[in-house]
Enzyme design. Structure first.
Site, PDB file in Angstrom:
ATOM      1  N   ASN A 161       6.202  -8.613  -3.468  1.00 43.18           N
ATOM      2  CA  ASN A 161       6.505  -9.845  -4.587  1.00 43.18           C
ATOM      3  C   ASN A 161       8.014 -10.176  -4.441  1.00 43.18           C
ATOM      4  OD1 ASN A 161       6.009 -11.195  -7.129  1.00 43.18           O
ATOM      5  ND2 ASN A 161       7.485 -10.031  -7.630  1.00 43.18           N
ATOM      6  N   GLU A 162       8.239 -11.370  -3.970  1.00 42.95           N
ATOM      7  CA  GLU A 162       9.583 -11.830  -3.881  1.00 42.95           C
ATOM      8  C   GLU A 162      10.661 -10.938  -3.218  1.00 42.95           C
ATOM      9  OE1 GLU A 162      10.484 -12.553  -8.250  1.00 42.95           O
ATOM     10  OE2 GLU A 162       9.131 -14.261  -8.227  1.00 42.95           O
ATOM     11  N   ASN A 163      10.383 -10.093  -2.693  1.00 36.67           N
ATOM     12  CA  ASN A 163      11.436  -9.432  -1.873  1.00 36.67           C
ATOM     13  C   ASN A 163      12.193 -10.129  -0.734  1.00 36.67           C
ATOM     14  OD1 ASN A 163      10.869  -7.653  -3.494  1.00 36.67           O
ATOM     15  ND2 ASN A 163      10.221  -5.752  -2.184  1.00 36.67           N
ATOM     16  N   SER A 171       5.100 -12.888  -1.045  1.00 33.89           N
ATOM     17  CA  SER A 171       4.959 -13.967  -2.089  1.00 33.89           C
ATOM     18  C   SER A 171       6.343 -14.098  -2.638  1.00 33.89           C
ATOM     19  CB  SER A 171       3.661 -14.106  -3.005  1.00 33.89           C
ATOM     20  OG  SER A 171       3.626 -15.231  -3.514  1.00 33.89           O
ATOM     21  N   HIS A 173       7.086 -19.864  -5.536  1.00 36.91           N
ATOM     22  CA  HIS A 173       7.332 -19.536  -6.904  1.00 36.91           C
ATOM     23  C   HIS A 173       8.044 -20.358  -7.354  1.00 36.91           C
ATOM     24  CE1 HIS A 173       6.106 -14.861  -6.155  1.00 36.91           C
ATOM     25  NE2 HIS A 173       5.324 -15.553  -5.688  1.00 36.91           N
TER      26      HIS A 173
END
Ligand code: BMA
Length: 802
Positions: A414-416, A457, A476
């Site tokens: 997630n978002e890394n 993501s 996102h």
């Protein structure tokens, strides 16, 4: 035959000068709570008071003895230990653990002689280990000031922008003894797929063996043998395939039924059955169309060859103490998602690989699951001692979850990939890129080629574009909530919105129960403690101002911020739906909460519905209308996500608040199955004067359009008549409006803390009425519907008249 002996139930827990009964599976916090040794961490700032629990070390103990049939081997098996533990039996060390997301197995044959032996599981604080690893490897950037990226443990245990810092320890999943002889099934990995009108099963098993004897494997579907194979002495791995002609296609909700087939694998030697494994599985094909087009790179999920408009929600652990989760609670929450029209649930990377029950319920409901690998919002070291833990955990969970047809994609983090660049996190020995771009895709390709892998993501597909590029792959949308107005969702048409959200406080009773502040104000200490987002209340206020001004009371703040959340999510989802299939779908941040808090959730931490929850069902309806600005004018987007075409007469009326008709226009429309059609509204109809608005209607679907912000619209007195009729189980509340009544809300929890209404905000045109069904565990007093704030509407709140 293998035989199992559960070791759950009563244990003893010692630590920090306490000795108390422990429940296994469970965790230290829930044991301390049950013993009355700590206050409720959800109340006021008790979270801080009990912070010491997460820094302490804890010892679990019980006596065990093997009381099953005689076997060559007895193993002690932990499905999950949270997290850093030393395990010893009768004083003999068995091993050390450092990963909550794995299981552990120890051979204890020699240690169990028939007499009870003490089993000790000694937990070191997860902080101690995380800080030791940080010291060893050097600092890595992180969106939160806690060391969760140095330990393989549920990241949000350390707090999040919606969650408390309650760092758990404990035997959080079942533990048992397993007695077996000759050989056992160590892993079974079925991949059930569907293509060209037929199902296919590819299955790999690994046996653990004690003797070099021939072994045989039998595979049964619904009781019928579909494959059989031999494991000659020395071999322990076998792959089998079958094309059973009697299986049926599994489809997501809205696309067909969800037939599940009983899958049984038996391991034998000669006539002796040694082990049997059983699950249910389903046959479907999955792909993600990530191909290029004129606008960039698509992201459209396809099941059985059919593109699926994703109407998704993000899922966080439903309990900060995840051992408290039960099948019934998973089932409740997932059914709630389905009732809100959701067809995909994303298991977010800061949580856990959920219990089998979660995925089984999704299989039954036809709810698609997107599973993140467990990395979130941080740089993660790739060095030991973490690297091999990541590999072990990924291999174990990809194998464990393989049977579930609902699970359709693995995603690296997630978002890394995004934050590393966007936040300028650099100059580190490693940051996790290797996991997402090499390690994990290799594991998925090896163990589960049936499911598409995504690096993370958001992700644009490659480093050629920034990870959060609206033109490529997943996106996102956080600028809008953090810094802008919700109408700015309309400024772009991303290819797929994997996260977007808008905050609101929980239900009134949930907030009131969590906070003793007197008076309770939006910024009183307890309310602020239950708001974890950076400048969260500031963002709520700035989001509110252009639409609703400044609330006149805490109750008005509560109503208006909940309404603004609904307005924001509606603006986003309707805009993106109008761009289908250019925009492949959206996944709301977030379905659920794990304690009472102001957050982006639709269902609050006490399980009460925010008005947003009800709005989702209408936003996700198969057929709907929305008025959208396009090219300087207005269009009606006719949204048809049903499997049949939709034809009828679309009518658009311009009305006044008193009910007068100012303009009328109608046109025949025809929208093919799973398509969207944009119909331009003539300019003479859209010439909206003061106190006027548009109503678009087609069959049962309706959309309204107001040309000015809510606060600038001359709302008349809604003139509501509210009558409550006692009916079995509760009240039917009839609400009638003489004038335009916008955003009428019945807050059932203000009638009774456990009462539930069947709808959220509703808008009535002059002369219309609606019935809200309120149900509760006890008889409800109909007079209470007249109490302040039980039934209210926008005009009344804006006028400060409650
Ligand atoms: C994204 C999510 C979560 C977070 C949310 C709200 O970053 O992935 O980490 O809770 O936004 O800020």
């Amino acid at each position: 035959m293998i035989s199992k002996q559960d070791l759950g139930g009563a244990w003893t827990l010692r630590g920090a000068d306490h000795e108390l009964p422990a429940t296994v599976p469970g965790c230290v916090h829930t044991d301390l709570l049950a013993a009355g040794a700590i206050p409720d961490p959800f109340l006021d700032d008790n979270e801080t008071t009990v912070g010491w629990v997460g820094r302490a070390d804890w010892a679990y103990r019980r006596d065990i003895a093997w009381d099953g049939p005689a076997h060559e081997r007895v193993d002690l098996v932990f499905d999950g230990l949270d997290t850093v533990a030393a395990v010893a039996l009768g004083g003999t060390p068995l091993g050390a653990t450092r990963n909550m997301h794995r299981g552990y197995r120890y051979d204890v044959t020699a240690l169990l002689d028939g007499s009870p032996q003490p089993l000790d599981v000694l937990f070191t604080s997860a902080y101690t280990e995380a800080e030791r690893v940080r010291e060893l490897l050097g600092e890595r950037a992180n969106a939160y000031p806690e060391p969760f990226n140095f330990i393989r443990k549920m990241a949000c245990s350390f707090g999040w922008d919606w969650g408390p810092t309650l760092v758990t320890a404990g035997i959080w999943r079942p533990v048992r003894l397993e007695g077996w002889s000759v050989a056992r099934l160590a892993t079974v990995r079925p991949l059930a797929t569907w293509s060209d009108g037929a199902g296919r099963l590819d299955l790999t098993i690994e046996a653990e063996r004690l003797h070099d004897v021939p072994l045989s494997v039998r595979v049964l579907l619904d009781g019928r043998e579909v494959a059989r194979g031999e494991l000659p002495p020395g071999d322990s791995r076998l792959s089998l395939s079958a094309n059973p002609d009697f299986v049926r296609q599994w489809a997501p909700i809205g696309y067909g039924s969800q037939p599940l087939h009983d899958l049984t694998v038996e391991l034998s030697t000669g006539d002796v059955l040694l082990d049997r494994w059983q699950r249910r599985t389903g046959f479907r094909g999955v792909s993600i169309d990530r191909g290029p087009d004129a606008a960039g790179s698509r992201f459209v999920i396809e099941i059985n060859g059919e593109p699926v408009l994703v109407k998704g929600v993000n899922w966080i652990p439903d309990d900060i103490f995840p051992a408290r989760m039960t099948r019934a609670r998973y089932e409740l929450r997932l059914r709630e998602a389905v009732a809100a029209g959701v067809n995909l649930i994303r298991v977010w990377g800061g949580g856990i690989y959920e219990d089998r029950a979660f995925y089984e319920v999704c299989d039954e409901l036809g709810l698609l699951v997107w599973q993140d690998f467990l990395f979130a919002c941080a740089d993660y070291p790739e060095e030991e001692p973490l690297f091999s833990e990541v590999v072990a955990e990924a291999r174990e969970n990809v194998t464990r979850l393989a049977p579930h047809p609902s699970l359709i994609t693995w995603s690296g983090n997630n978002e890394n990939l995004w934050l590393h660049g966007a936040m300028g996190w650099s100059d580190e020995a490693s940051w996790g890129e290797r996991y997402y771009l090499e390690t994990l895709p290799a594991i998925v390709a090896d163990l589960d080629p049936s499911r598409p892998y995504q690096a993370g993501s958001p992700w644009s597909g490659s480093w050629d574009h920034l990870p959060n590029d609206t033109g490529h792959g997943t996106f996102h949308s956080w600028e809008v909530w953090n810094r802008e107005d919700y109408l700015n969702y309309r400024d772009s048409a991303p290819r797929f919105v994997a996260e977007f959200g808008w905050q609101a406080p929980p239900a009134w009773t949930t907030l009131r129960d969590a906070v003793s502040d007197d008076p309770m104000l939006p910024d009183s200490p307890g309310v602020l403690h239950h708001q974890k987002a950076e400048d969260g209340n500031g963002k709520l206020a700035r989001g509110l101002a252009p639409h609703f001004g400044t609330p006149s009371s805490t109750e008005a703040w509560h109503y208006l911020t909940q309404l603004n959340q609904v307005r924001a999510i509606r603006a986003g989802v309707e805009h993106w739906r109008s761009y289908w299939p250019h925009t492949g779908g959206s996944i709301l941040w977030q379905l659920n909460d794990l304690w009472p808090v102001t957050s982006w959730a639709a269902i609050d931490g006490a399980g009460r519905y925010k008005p947003l929850y009800f709005e989702l069902a209408s936003l996700h309806a198969a057929r709907g209308l929305t008025v959208q600005p396009r090219d300087g004018g207005l269009v009606v987007a006719v949204l048809n996500d049903s499997p049949a075409g939709w034809a009828g007469r679309l009518a658009v009326h311009r009305r006044t608040t008193g009910g007068e008709l100012r303009a009328a226009w109608a046109v025949p429309v025809e929208v093919a199955a799973r398509q969207v059609t944009l119909v331009e509204i003539p300019r003479d109809v859209t010439a909206i004067g003061d106190g006027e608005f548009l109503v678009a209607e087609l069959d049962q679907a309706r959309a309204l359009w107001f040309a000015v912000p809510d606060k600038d619209f001359p709302h008349p007195d809604a003139a509501l008549t509210v009558t409550a009729d006692p009916v079995p189980g509760g009240l039917d509340v009839l609400i009638r409006a003489d004038g335009l009544a916008r955003d009428v809300l019945l807050q059932a929890d203000r009638i009774h803390p456990e009462a539930v209404a069947d709808r959220g905000f509703l808008t009535l045109l002059p002369g219309e009425s609606a019935t809200v069904r309120v149900r509760g565990p006890v008889e409800l007093d109909p007079a209470l519907v007249k109490a302040p704030w039980v039934v209210t509407d926008l005009a009344t709140v804006l006028a400060g008249d409650e």
